[in-house]
Scaffold this active site. Structure first.
Site, PDB file in Angstrom:
ATOM      1  N   ASP A 160      -1.474  -1.016   5.673  1.00  0.00           N
ATOM      2  CA  ASP A 160      -2.078  -0.580   6.839  1.00  0.00           C
ATOM      3  C   ASP A 160      -3.291   0.229   7.165  1.00  0.00           C
ATOM      4  OD1 ASP A 160      -1.911   2.173   5.765  1.00  0.00           O
ATOM      5  OD2 ASP A 160      -1.813   3.211   7.212  1.00  0.00           O
ATOM      6  N   ASP A 178      -6.731  -2.220   3.307  1.00  0.00           N
ATOM      7  CA  ASP A 178      -6.131  -3.427   2.842  1.00  0.00           C
ATOM      8  C   ASP A 178      -6.170  -4.652   2.972  1.00  0.00           C
ATOM      9  OD1 ASP A 178      -4.048  -1.399   2.087  1.00  0.00           O
ATOM     10  OD2 ASP A 178      -3.433  -0.126   3.156  1.00  0.00           O
ATOM     11  N   ASP A 189       1.231  -1.175   0.295  1.00  0.00           N
ATOM     12  CA  ASP A 189       0.111   0.088  -0.061  1.00  0.00           C
ATOM     13  C   ASP A 189       0.284   1.082  -0.464  1.00  0.00           C
ATOM     14  OD1 ASP A 189      -2.264   1.623   0.442  1.00  0.00           O
ATOM     15  OD2 ASP A 189      -1.988   1.456   2.549  1.00  0.00           O
TER      16      ASP A 189
END
Lengths: 1180, 351
Positions: free
Chosen positions: A878, A882, A459
């Site tokens: 995080d 995700d 990410d």
């Protein structure tokens, strides 16, 4: 008339604290607060999206609703047997412990195998081992596990008792209006409960009233979802005002709410009081596990208790994954089973043949004697004909050779992984100072997968970047202000608010552009100045930030801490404060902003939260000058559509130019717009809004429609640029990963420009790379761009391969390729036949950057690789967006950072910083893989040697499965004699030091190429095992042929020989000898010797004193010595040959570690020091 | 091997100390153990080590091999198979009938020539071939409690199929092992003089003291329909029945020797010993062989060249490997720890 009009209008301007305006929506805290920021970062929208889905799908029908009578638990839903508020996290009770615990334990296949063998052995015809010896190991393992479980459960019981025994203040149902103390476990649905500040909330309650006159209560949800910021919850005005009646029980209040579910961000209910229906959302409920903060008291009614509370419904264990190595291991276990069955069949068939040949001799031969004469009937004793005999022998052989399948391996592996996890958690290089978080192992059985990763899906926001947003620059009405200066903490340019004799200042300092500051403070009413003031008013007002006043050591100085869920919003409010628009108070109906020293109160008339369709949020503010203004902020793509284009076209153009400039330096951008609402506009909106928010069905959609209608014809105020700082060490980490042969893919919700600029700043993209960009919005164009991309890439590959063939000397690799693809294109590609093409092109490219991707697409991209290759994938992220990706990948890593803990909850491992990935994979991953791989092979070998020795002996016992080795020794062999060293080596051995592994990231390839565990190694190891078993068996056999030696003595020799040999074998393969290794290996041999002596000291066993006799003879010692030499020579020779003449990278690096400093002193030192300078983050 | 302790400590930076940790910091405490930096020795098989190890093994093994061979050569052994010879010519067709017929006198005489001088003590063994004393049915068929303790005479569990007599009274010692006790006897004469065989102390002292009771007497032994072997003197306690004690130490392999007795007298080369033996034991039923063995002993036991040859082979092989390694090392040396051998340094350039 004008007056009257004003009154009417003014009436409407009254702050509206309850439902019509305070949006019911579910998620002031969770989704909507994130909303504003989500405008910037679409991924945030995921939650809102989920909520919307929940809202529209689950409208309340009476049939499946729960009806709660406030204050009267007796009446509450007599149809259902509601659980009390007692919770039980403990699994067992005193009575159920033994059966349940056994059941739990036998769910492991290994134990069932164990048990089946033990049961077989209990049949008298098959009794190979004595009762004790056959049951002992299983009983031991079961007992140890049971004791461990019992201890854990006892602790859970204790904490349950503490939890259930806590006191809560409950309204006396008799109607006295008093609150009485009651234990938590006795609370029931429908009871009215009072919670004081800093107390925990005992069950899920709907708020009825709070100490705040507007009904606000702040809660901290850290125990629930780990987010430490405060969240606002609201009591309804209807219940606030009628609280005395409700507590007195004089009016009937009932709540219809949905049945218990685990969505902590959603709640659907309505409240009926005095015949009036009011809708309730997630902002009206406080959940068990939260703590009340900044609020003196809150009164609520219990709606879900005990096991039905959302926190309990959410407490479930992590899903278990199985590591790649273990999957391979199971394949080899099948092979071993085949060998086992072959051995058993061989023995039983040979036995059958032997019986057939000697059929006529069985009656009289002294060692067989078929008949039992004592009964008088001369029946056969334990002889059932050849066929049965063969069958029995087969089963007995399974019992004797059972350890061919190394059951103990499963237990040792668990221990080893536990030890490895301990070291990963304790590694100070994986500790993040800023968030004070250690590395966490949430999944215990995939440690070794960390050593075999080929793809990393990352990410961006919060993972590569810090997700600590800092306002950098603004474009106001097309004019760029980006000359920000860093403020000095006590300098004159820091803005203070003076309250009485106190100075309040924002907690975080933002750099300000002096030009803009001058403009704001200029007295003259220029057009420019007015716009700038509106812009900052919008920044200060259009959000859901809650200001908290925090004390400092200096009593005169206070800090304003802006609490909110979106870091973007925080950054904007801090920026507004720095420029003189300080948000100092928020209640449910109004906000107070200190505008350049002048305190002003603004009524919040309405708020439309962010959702992923609109990609913007808006507030409607009643200003002190009696105007009503709509402020909107959102992503540029969504904002340009709703701007009034006819007037400010030039300004919009200029703003767009600025936006492009901002995003190309990696800033996150937001566009702010405003519209002044006329009375008619407002009334129209107000009635729409009221209708929509009281609607029982489809409320979410209606509200969205209302928002879309009003967010229109906006006047552009400007745009902001917020910097999302890269985390420390990210570029170096990505470089290391790339050198290690790991492909890093970045999947982000950000715009393409932002994504590319971040890509450059983290060295993912470099200037010599050729970019292949796929931005298409139809399937046909996707196909075309993919085909073009394949053509381009194959051209490059062709050129480079030719280049490699002709001009080898240059050593230049091919031109690196980068693929940049956006979410819209992925919509048309994923899960269609185009996937194959994408896979082809993506695997050729060195870097893949996906922007504007939705959470599910992230998972889709991971699946793209996972489905088509054997390569291991790792996803790191995080945020809630995700989660799907983390769960899809082979290894999921959560960053415990700013965005809550959902990613961490879904992950297998969690850590504080992206750069920890390097030591995690390159060091711990490498070690874990190397250790477990060796351990599996060694365990296979170790047990096979033993089984083969027994097998050779069986060939000399007329195939009747006698064992010369005592049954106790054969039981203790894998449990005691040789178990500890493998565990110790599996936890502690390191082939290379941390420094070397970080210095040469390419060493990571060992795991990727599966060099330490593969079929070839397995077969070699098995051949070695057979050789060693031949040596161990036949040297004593030949040396003691035609002598008086008895079975026990020879058995002792074999036992000691094999135990010592396998330990020497291990010792030869140990890379690093520290005192623990020494102790475990030599200690094990000593323990084995002692056990053999001990066993031979028991008079009732046939081997009594045998070891003392045989140890006195020289032949015994010469046999041992010969066995060690002959057994180890092939392995030692092979090892010496390969290590010297065909050294692999590991071997060279080991030599470098040891001799490098002498041979090549300067070179090594220099490169080492530069490395440590450039990568201070993880060299330590 | 090349121990270099402490080198594993690595580049520990000073980050652990310095700033005082916050009060509830979760920073892992630094210790060499938790950071996996315990001092350790990292052995590497350098050519020097490999060659030294092979040479050392060779140097140790060859002399031992020679010594073992010499010891084996010095042992004098006379082996005489008599089961085939001691059957009257008319009975060779049905050996089992011969051996089962108690009316036939089984005495048989054999003459043995001493090939070399034999120094006392000379061990007298009987050797049985093809007798599976390690057969599962057989090894299990005993009860150790009964042998040790007179009070446990009734304990016959595990002794099947030789537990009790027909009327159910327990047999002491029970079980197949005891039942099948070897019962051939040997008498030796050298010239006219009787060669006395000392049958005391042929069993393990530990067995006599702790495994076989001094107040346990044979009962109901060898009274069954089928005779397995020797009978026991029911007035002699078990711990004095040394033949039984020897027999009950079951052999590891199907071909085995059991000590019969010791002759405390030197024999000269070409002496002719006359053995008068009772050929009682039935090995004909399972095609077993019976041999009488007279042997001296060395520090390594009896006559067996295997260990000496094995040691010589291993030692020779090690010398060969040491030489081979030396040669190859000289022909194709490699600099240890040269980074240019790393695969990624080797491949693209290919020097």
């Amino acid at each position: 008339m004008a007056d009257g009009e004003r009154t009417a209008f003014g009436d409407l301007l009254r702050p509206i604290a309850d439902p019509p305006v305070r949006p019911d929506l579910i998620s002031l805290s969770a989704s909507a607060t994130a909303a504003a920021s989500a405008a910037v970062d679409p991924p945030h929208g995921s939650r809102a999206e989920a909520d919307r889905l929940g809202a529209s799908l689950k409208e309340l029908a009476d049939a499946d609703a729960r009806i709660v009578f406030v204050g009267d638990p007796g009446l509450t839903d007599p149809r259902l047997a509601l659980p009390g508020n007692a919770v039980r996290t403990a699994k067992y009770s005193f009575l159920t412990f033994i059966p349940r615990n056994l059941f739990e334990q036998f769910r492991r296949l290994a134990y069932v195998y164990f048990l089946a063998i033990a049961v077989l052995n209990q049949l008298p015809q098959l009794a190979v081992f004595g009762r004790g010896a056959s049951v002992l190991p299983l009983a031991f393992v079961l007992l140890v596990t049971a004791v461990k479980d019992a201890y854990e459960d006892w602790r859970r019981h204790r904490s349950d008792r503490v939890e259930n025994g806590r006191a809560a203040a409950v309204l006396d149902p008799a109607g006295s209006g008093q609150f009485r103390s009651r234990r938590w476990k006795d609370l029931r649905v429908g009871e009215v409960i009072k919670v004081l500040a800093d107390e925990s909330i005992p069950c899920d309650m709907v708020l009825l009233a709070t100490s705040d006159p507007t009904g606000v209560a702040y809660v901290q949800t850290i125990n629930l979802d780990g987010e430490s910021n405060l969240k606002t919850r609201y009591a309804k005005q209807e219940t606030m005002s009628r609280l005395p009646n409700i507590t007195a029980g004089s009016i009937t209040t009932l709540i219809r709410c949905e049945t218990p579910n685990r969505n902590i961000y959603g709640f659907h209910a309505n409240l009926e009081v005095d015949g009036k229906r009011v809708s309730l959302g997630a902002s009206n409920i406080i959940l068990r596990g939260c703590e009340l903060k900044n609020t003196a008291w809150a009164i609520g009614v219990a709606v879900y208790t005990g096991t039905e509370t959302k926190v309990m419904l959410n407490s479930s264990g992590a899903t278990s994954k199985r590591s790649r190595l273990e999957t391979h291991m199971n394949r080899e276990t099948l092979l071993l089973s085949a060998i086992l069955i072959t051995l058993c069949s061989a023995v039983s068939i040979c036995n059958g043949i032997w019986l057939a040949i000697h059929r006529d001799e069985l009656e009289l031969s002294q060692y067989f004697r078929k008949r039992d004469y004592s009964g008088g009937d001369e029946k056969y004793y334990n002889y059932y004909g050849i066929a049965m005999q063969v069958f029995f022998i087969f089963l007995m052989a399974v019992i004797v050779f059972q350890i061919m399948i190394p059951i103990s391996l499963y237990i040792s592996m668990e221990l080893v992984r536990l030890g490895q996890a301990y070291f990963m958690i304790r590694d100070k290089n994986l500790y993040d100072e800023s968030s004070n978080s250690r590395f966490q192992c949430r999944a215990l059985n995939i440690n070794e997968d960390l050593g075999q990763i080929r793809y990393v899906f990352s990410d961006k926001t919060g993972t590569l970047t810090e997700n600590k947003m800092v306002f950098q620059c603004a474009s106001i009405r097309g004019i760029d202000y980006s000359e920000g200066k860093d403020p000095s903490p006590n300098g004159s340019d820091v803005y203070y608010v003076v309250v009485g004799d106190q100075f309040w200042r924002p907690k975080m300092l933002v750099k300000t552009d002096p030009k803009l500051v001058r403009l704001l403070r200029s007295e003259g009413e220029t057009q420019e100045g007015k716009h700038a003031r509106d812009f900052f008013l919008a920044l200060a007002a259009c959000n859901t930030i809650v200001p908290l006043i925090v004390g400092t050591p200096d009593p005169k100085q206070k800090l304003i801490d802006y609490q909110g869920e979106s870091p973007d919003e925080q950054a904007l409010v801090y920026a507004a404060a720095a420029y003189g628009y300080v948000l100092i108070e928020r209640t449910s109906g109004h906000i107070v902003i200190d505008v350049l020293g002048d305190r002003q109160r603004f009524n919040v008339l309405g708020l439309h939260e962010f959702d992923s369709d609109r990609k913007r949020m808006s507030v409607i503010i009643g200003c002190p000058d009696r105007t009503v203004r709509l402020f909107v902020k959102g992503a540029d793509s969504s904002m340009f559509g709703v701007l009034e284009k006819s007037v400010d076209l030039d300004i919009i153009r200029a703003t767009e130019t600025n936006l492009h400039a901002y995003s190309s330096v990696g800033l996150r951008t937001l566009v702010v717009g405003m519209r002044e609402l006329s009375r008619n506009d407002f009334e129209e909106w107000h009635s729409d809004y009221e209708n929509a928010s009281t609607a029982l069905y489809g409320r979410g959609n209606l509200l969205r429609a209302v928002a879309s209608r009003v967010e229109n014809n906006l006047q552009i105020l400007g745009a902001s640029g917020i910097e999302d700082k890269l985390q420390q060490g990210v570029p170096e980490a990505i470089e290391s990963l790339r050198q290690a042969g790991i492909r890093v893919w970045v999947l982000t919700g950000d715009k393409q420009e932002t994504a590319i600029s971040i890509g450059y700043s983290c060295k993912l993209l470099t200037s010599e790379m050729t970019h292949i960009v796929i931005n298409s919005n139809s399937e046909a164009s996707c196909r075309k761009s993919l085909e073009d991309a394949i053509a381009i890439s194959s051209k490059f590959v062709a050129i480079s391969s030719r280049a490699q063939n002709t001009i080898i000397a240059t050593g230049s690799a091919r031109v690196p390729l980068a693929l940049i693809i956006d979410g819209t294109s992925l919509v048309h590609i994923l899960e269609t036949e185009l996937e194959e093409k994408l896979f082809k092109i993506a695997t050729v490219c060195d870097v893949v950057l996906c922007c504007r991707v939705a959470p599910l697409q992230k998972a889709g991209v991971v699946a793209l690789i996972k489905k088509r290759t054997e390569d291991m994938t790792l996803a790191i992220g995080d945020g809630a967006n995700d989660v799907s990706m983390i769960q899809m990948a082979d290894v999921g890593i959560g960053i415990s950072g700013q965005e809550g803990r959902q990613a961490v909850m879904a992950s297998d491992f969690s850590m504080g910083q992206f750069r920890f990935l390097v030591p995690l994979l390159l060091v711990h991953g490498h070690w874990n893989y190397q250790r477990i791989a060796y351990m599996i092979l060694y365990n296979f070998y170790r047990n096979a040697v033993f089984v083969f020795i027994m097998f050779w002996y069986v060939l000399y016992t007329a195939y009747t499965l006698t064992t010369a080795i005592t049954e106790w020794s054969s039981v203790l062999y894998s449990v005691l004699y040789t178990a500890l060293p493998t565990v110790v080596v599996g936890i502690l051995d390191k082939d290379l030091s941390r420094r070397t592994l970080l210095k040469y990231p390419k060493l990571y390839g060992t795991g990727q190429r599966e060099e330490r565990y593969n079929l070839k190694l397995f077969i070699l190891t098995m051949m070695d095992a057979i050789w060693q078993s031949l040596v161990v068996f036949f040297i004593p056999y030949l040396a003691y042929r035609d002598t008086t030696v008895d079975g026990s003595s020879l058995g002792d020799l074999w036992t000691l020989a094999v135990v010592t040999l396998v330990n020497i074998h291990l010792a030869m393969d140990v890379f690093r000898w520290n005192w623990i290794t020494h102790l475990s290996i030599w200690g094990s041999i000593a323990v084995a010797v002692m056990c053999v002596i001990l066993i031979d000291s028991i008079w009732s066993l046939p081997g009594y004193w045998a070891i003392y006799h045989i140890m006195k003879t020289g032949l015994f010692w010469l046999c041992l010595l010969g066995i060690f030499a002959a057994g180890m020579i092939p392995r030692f020779t092979m090892k010496a040959l390969t290590e010297y003449f065909m050294p692999n990278d590991i071997q060279i690096s080991r030599e470098l570690e040891k001799f490098g400093n002498f041979n090549d002193f300067t070179g090594t030192e220099i490169s080492m020091s530069t490395f440590s300078e450039t990568q201070p983050g993880f060299i330590r | 091997m090349n121990s270099s302790s402490g080198s594993a400590a690595g580049p520990s930076s000073g980050s652990g100390d310095g700033s005082a940790p916050r009060r509830n910091s979760k920073r892992p405490k630094y210790s060499k153990f938790t950071q996996q930096e315990l001092p350790a020795c990292k052995p590497i098989l350098t050519p020097k080590w490999v060659i030294s190890v092979f040479t050392l093994v060779g140097v140790i093994f060859v002399p031992i091999g020679i010594a073992a061979l010499m010891a084996s050569n010095n042992v004098v052994e006379i082996v005489d198979r008599y089961d085939t010879e001691c059957i009257p010519a008319n009975m060779t067709g049905d050996k089992v009938a011969y051996i089962q017929n108690d009316d036939i006198i089984k005495t048989c005489t054999r003459n043995l020539t001493v090939p070399k001088d034999m120094d006392q003590p000379i061990y007298v063994y009987y050797q049985l071939d093809n007798f599976y004393q390690n057969h599962r049915r057989y090894v299990k068929s005993r009860n150790d409690a009964q042998l040790k303790d007179a009070d446990q005479a009734n304990k016959t569990s595990g002794c099947d199929p030789e537990k009790t007599t027909k009327d159910g009274s327990p047999i002491v010692p029970c079980g197949l092992i005891a039942w099948s006790l070897f019962n051939d006897t040997y008498n030796f004469t050298l010239g006219n003089k009787n060669l006395s065989v000392n049958k005391n102390g042929i069993s393990w002292k530990s067995d006599r003291d702790h495994k076989f009771g001094k107040d346990v007497f044979p009962k109901n032994f060898q009274n069954g329909i089928l005779r397995g072997g020797a009978s026991l003197d029911s007035n002699k306690p078990l711990n004095e029945q040394e033949d039984l004690i020897v027999w009950m130490r079951t052999a590891a392999l199907p071909t085995f020797r059991k000590l019969y007795g010791k002759i405390h007298q030197d024999l000269k080369a070409n002496d002719i010993i006359m053995v008068t033996l009772e050929n009682n034991y039935n090995t004909y039923s399972f095609n077993g062989k019976k041999k009488l063995v007279l042997s001296t002993s060395s520090w390594l036991g009896g006559k067996n060249d295997f260990l000496g040859i094995a040691y010589l082979t291993i030692g020779g092989l090690c010398f060969f490997l040491a030489t081979a390694f030396t040669v190859v090392y000289l022909v194709k040396p490699r600099k240890l720890g040269d980074p240019s051998y790393l695969s990624w340094n080797r491949n693209p350039s290919g020097h």
